[in-house]
Design a protein around this motif. Sequence first.
Motif, PDB file in Angstrom:
ATOM      1  N   SER A  12      78.346  32.732 129.886  1.00  0.00           N
ATOM      2  CA  SER A  12      77.840  32.597 128.537  1.00  0.00           C
ATOM      3  C   SER A  12      77.485  31.463 128.435  1.00  0.00           C
ATOM      4  N   SER A  13      75.967  30.554 128.640  1.00  0.00           N
ATOM      5  CA  SER A  13      76.587  29.244 128.351  1.00  0.00           C
ATOM      6  C   SER A  13      76.094  28.936 127.047  1.00  0.00           C
ATOM      7  N   GLY A  14      75.322  29.425 126.248  1.00  0.00           N
ATOM      8  CA  GLY A  14      74.842  29.031 124.865  1.00  0.00           C
ATOM      9  C   GLY A  14      76.383  29.106 123.526  1.00  0.00           C
ATOM     10  N   SER A  15      76.078  28.006 123.168  1.00  0.00           N
ATOM     11  CA  SER A  15      77.273  28.303 122.264  1.00  0.00           C
ATOM     12  C   SER A  15      77.675  29.373 121.164  1.00  0.00           C
ATOM     13  N   LEU A  16      76.145  30.073 120.474  1.00  0.00           N
ATOM     14  CA  LEU A  16      76.131  31.124 119.546  1.00  0.00           C
ATOM     15  C   LEU A  16      76.246  32.068 120.813  1.00  0.00           C
ATOM     16  N   GLU A  17      76.043  32.724 121.533  1.00  0.00           N
ATOM     17  CA  GLU A  17      76.266  33.364 122.447  1.00  0.00           C
ATOM     18  C   GLU A  17      78.113  33.931 122.599  1.00  0.00           C
ATOM     19  N   VAL A  18      78.587  32.440 122.842  1.00  0.00           N
ATOM     20  CA  VAL A  18      79.827  33.012 123.275  1.00  0.00           C
ATOM     21  C   VAL A  18      80.356  33.059 121.850  1.00  0.00           C
ATOM     22  N   LEU A  19      79.933  32.215 120.622  1.00  0.00           N
ATOM     23  CA  LEU A  19      80.623  33.103 119.381  1.00  0.00           C
ATOM     24  C   LEU A  19      79.884  34.114 119.197  1.00  0.00           C
ATOM     25  N   SER A  20      79.010  35.138 119.247  1.00  0.00           N
ATOM     26  CA  SER A  20      78.936  36.706 119.167  1.00  0.00           C
ATOM     27  C   SER A  20      80.160  37.088 120.075  1.00  0.00           C
ATOM     28  N   LEU A  21      80.287  37.358 121.049  1.00  0.00           N
ATOM     29  CA  LEU A  21      80.682  37.520 121.862  1.00  0.00           C
ATOM     30  C   LEU A  21      82.443  38.050 121.682  1.00  0.00           C
ATOM     31  N   ARG A  22      83.107  36.715 120.960  1.00  0.00           N
ATOM     32  CA  ARG A  22      83.810  36.460 120.249  1.00  0.00           C
ATOM     33  C   ARG A  22      84.172  37.687 118.448  1.00  0.00           C
ATOM     34  N   CYS A  23      83.239  37.404 118.511  1.00  0.00           N
ATOM     35  CA  CYS A  23      83.189  37.692 116.534  1.00  0.00           C
ATOM     36  C   CYS A  23      83.216  39.572 117.410  1.00  0.00           C
ATOM     37  N   SER A  24      82.661  40.278 118.646  1.00  0.00           N
ATOM     38  CA  SER A  24      82.995  41.274 118.462  1.00  0.00           C
ATOM     39  C   SER A  24      84.313  42.132 118.851  1.00  0.00           C
ATOM     40  N   LYS A  25      84.767  40.582 119.895  1.00  0.00           N
ATOM     41  CA  LYS A  25      86.002  41.355 119.641  1.00  0.00           C
ATOM     42  C   LYS A  25      87.186  41.352 118.402  1.00  0.00           C
ATOM     43  N   ILE A  26      86.690  41.115 117.602  1.00  0.00           N
ATOM     44  CA  ILE A  26      87.162  40.432 116.269  1.00  0.00           C
ATOM     45  C   ILE A  26      87.150  41.733 115.336  1.00  0.00           C
ATOM     46  N   VAL A  27      88.131  42.452 115.009  1.00  0.00           N
ATOM     47  CA  VAL A  27      88.400  43.335 114.121  1.00  0.00           C
ATOM     48  C   VAL A  27      88.464  43.294 112.420  1.00  0.00           C
ATOM     49  N   SER A  28      86.851  43.266 111.613  1.00  0.00           N
ATOM     50  CA  SER A  28      86.644  43.132 110.774  1.00  0.00           C
ATOM     51  C   SER A  28      85.625  43.752 110.326  1.00  0.00           C
ATOM     52  N   ASP A  29      85.530  44.581 108.460  1.00  0.00           N
ATOM     53  CA  ASP A  29      84.334  44.924 108.169  1.00  0.00           C
ATOM     54  C   ASP A  29      83.581  43.650 107.455  1.00  0.00           C
ATOM     55  N   ASP A  30      84.412  42.565 107.023  1.00  0.00           N
ATOM     56  CA  ASP A  30      83.251  41.427 106.545  1.00  0.00           C
ATOM     57  C   ASP A  30      82.619  40.916 107.666  1.00  0.00           C
ATOM     58  N   LEU A  31      83.051  40.038 108.029  1.00  0.00           N
ATOM     59  CA  LEU A  31      82.497  39.752 109.631  1.00  0.00           C
ATOM     60  C   LEU A  31      81.708  39.716 109.860  1.00  0.00           C
ATOM     61  N   LYS A  32      80.394  39.103 109.554  1.00  0.00           N
ATOM     62  CA  LYS A  32      79.091  38.307 110.528  1.00  0.00           C
ATOM     63  C   LYS A  32      79.054  38.027 110.842  1.00  0.00           C
ATOM     64  N   GLU A  33      77.972  38.239 111.908  1.00  0.00           N
ATOM     65  CA  GLU A  33      78.314  37.281 113.978  1.00  0.00           C
ATOM     66  C   GLU A  33      77.088  35.614 112.871  1.00  0.00           C
ATOM     67  N   PRO A  34      77.014  34.755 113.609  1.00  0.00           N
ATOM     68  CA  PRO A  34      76.561  33.941 113.055  1.00  0.00           C
ATOM     69  C   PRO A  34      75.112  34.243 114.077  1.00  0.00           C
ATOM     70  N   GLU A  35      74.070  34.254 113.172  1.00  0.00           N
ATOM     71  CA  GLU A  35      72.723  35.023 113.861  1.00  0.00           C
ATOM     72  C   GLU A  35      71.961  33.365 114.461  1.00  0.00           C
ATOM     73  N   ASN A  36      72.123  32.130 113.610  1.00  0.00           N
ATOM     74  CA  ASN A  36      71.277  31.586 114.226  1.00  0.00           C
ATOM     75  C   ASN A  36      72.215  30.124 113.941  1.00  0.00           C
ATOM     76  N   TRP A  37      71.632  28.726 114.740  1.00  0.00           N
ATOM     77  CA  TRP A  37      72.838  27.730 114.871  1.00  0.00           C
ATOM     78  C   TRP A  37      72.268  27.137 113.684  1.00  0.00           C
ATOM     79  N   ASP A  38      71.605  26.926 112.868  1.00  0.00           N
ATOM     80  CA  ASP A  38      71.812  26.808 111.090  1.00  0.00           C
ATOM     81  C   ASP A  38      72.841  26.940 111.249  1.00  0.00           C
ATOM     82  N   LEU A  39      73.446  27.537 110.803  1.00  0.00           N
ATOM     83  CA  LEU A  39      74.670  28.437 109.969  1.00  0.00           C
ATOM     84  C   LEU A  39      75.747  27.681 111.072  1.00  0.00           C
TER      85      LEU A  39
END
Length: 190
Positions: A12-39
């Motif tokens: 995966s090349s886009g940093s946002l995609e990489v962050l989303s991939l890692r978010c899917s591995k983190i167990v947390s009810d509070d965490l939301k993946e960053p949905e846009n680059w502005d964040l």
Amino acid sequence: MLPPAAAGVEVSSGSLEVLSLRCSKIVSDDLKEPENWDLVKKAYKDARPGDPVVGKKTITFTQHCEITLALDMLERTRPGLTNTKIEIGVSKACCEWCCQYLNLLASAYPQHPILVRASHGKQRDGWMIPPSGPMSATQQMIRVIEDKVDNVIWTIDRNRRSHSNKLPSFQKKVKVGARAPAMEQHMVDF
């Protein structure tokens, strides 16, 4: 000792995609993946989205020369026969990953201090954990990289929450059982 052969791998090349991939591995009810680059930009002004921004790219993974040298010198070092201090002279400063790995390698072999010039602090695409290194250093390096990405994710999430928090209106009338009139007056005065 030769380094492992370079291998091109599609990642995966886009940093946002990489962050989303890692978010899917983190167990947390509070965490939301960053949905846009502005964040991401709000939390890290110098962040770049990756190239290409969306999709995959082929990266050639290689073992950097200072890692190859350190592992080879550790293999050749014989206590009492050779200098146990390992000094690696390279023309450029090491990348952040090499510097981190060499520190972990030095802690795995405390009798052999490993000295390198410095780190320029960049994390290079295609950096590879050496397959022939000690397993303890490999496992610790995986945790170092995961922690680095996790810190980025949690910083973005914390920043998003701090900007979205709204204070409750203290002018609002709240009824609480028999004490409602007193409570209403108190909330208005507050």
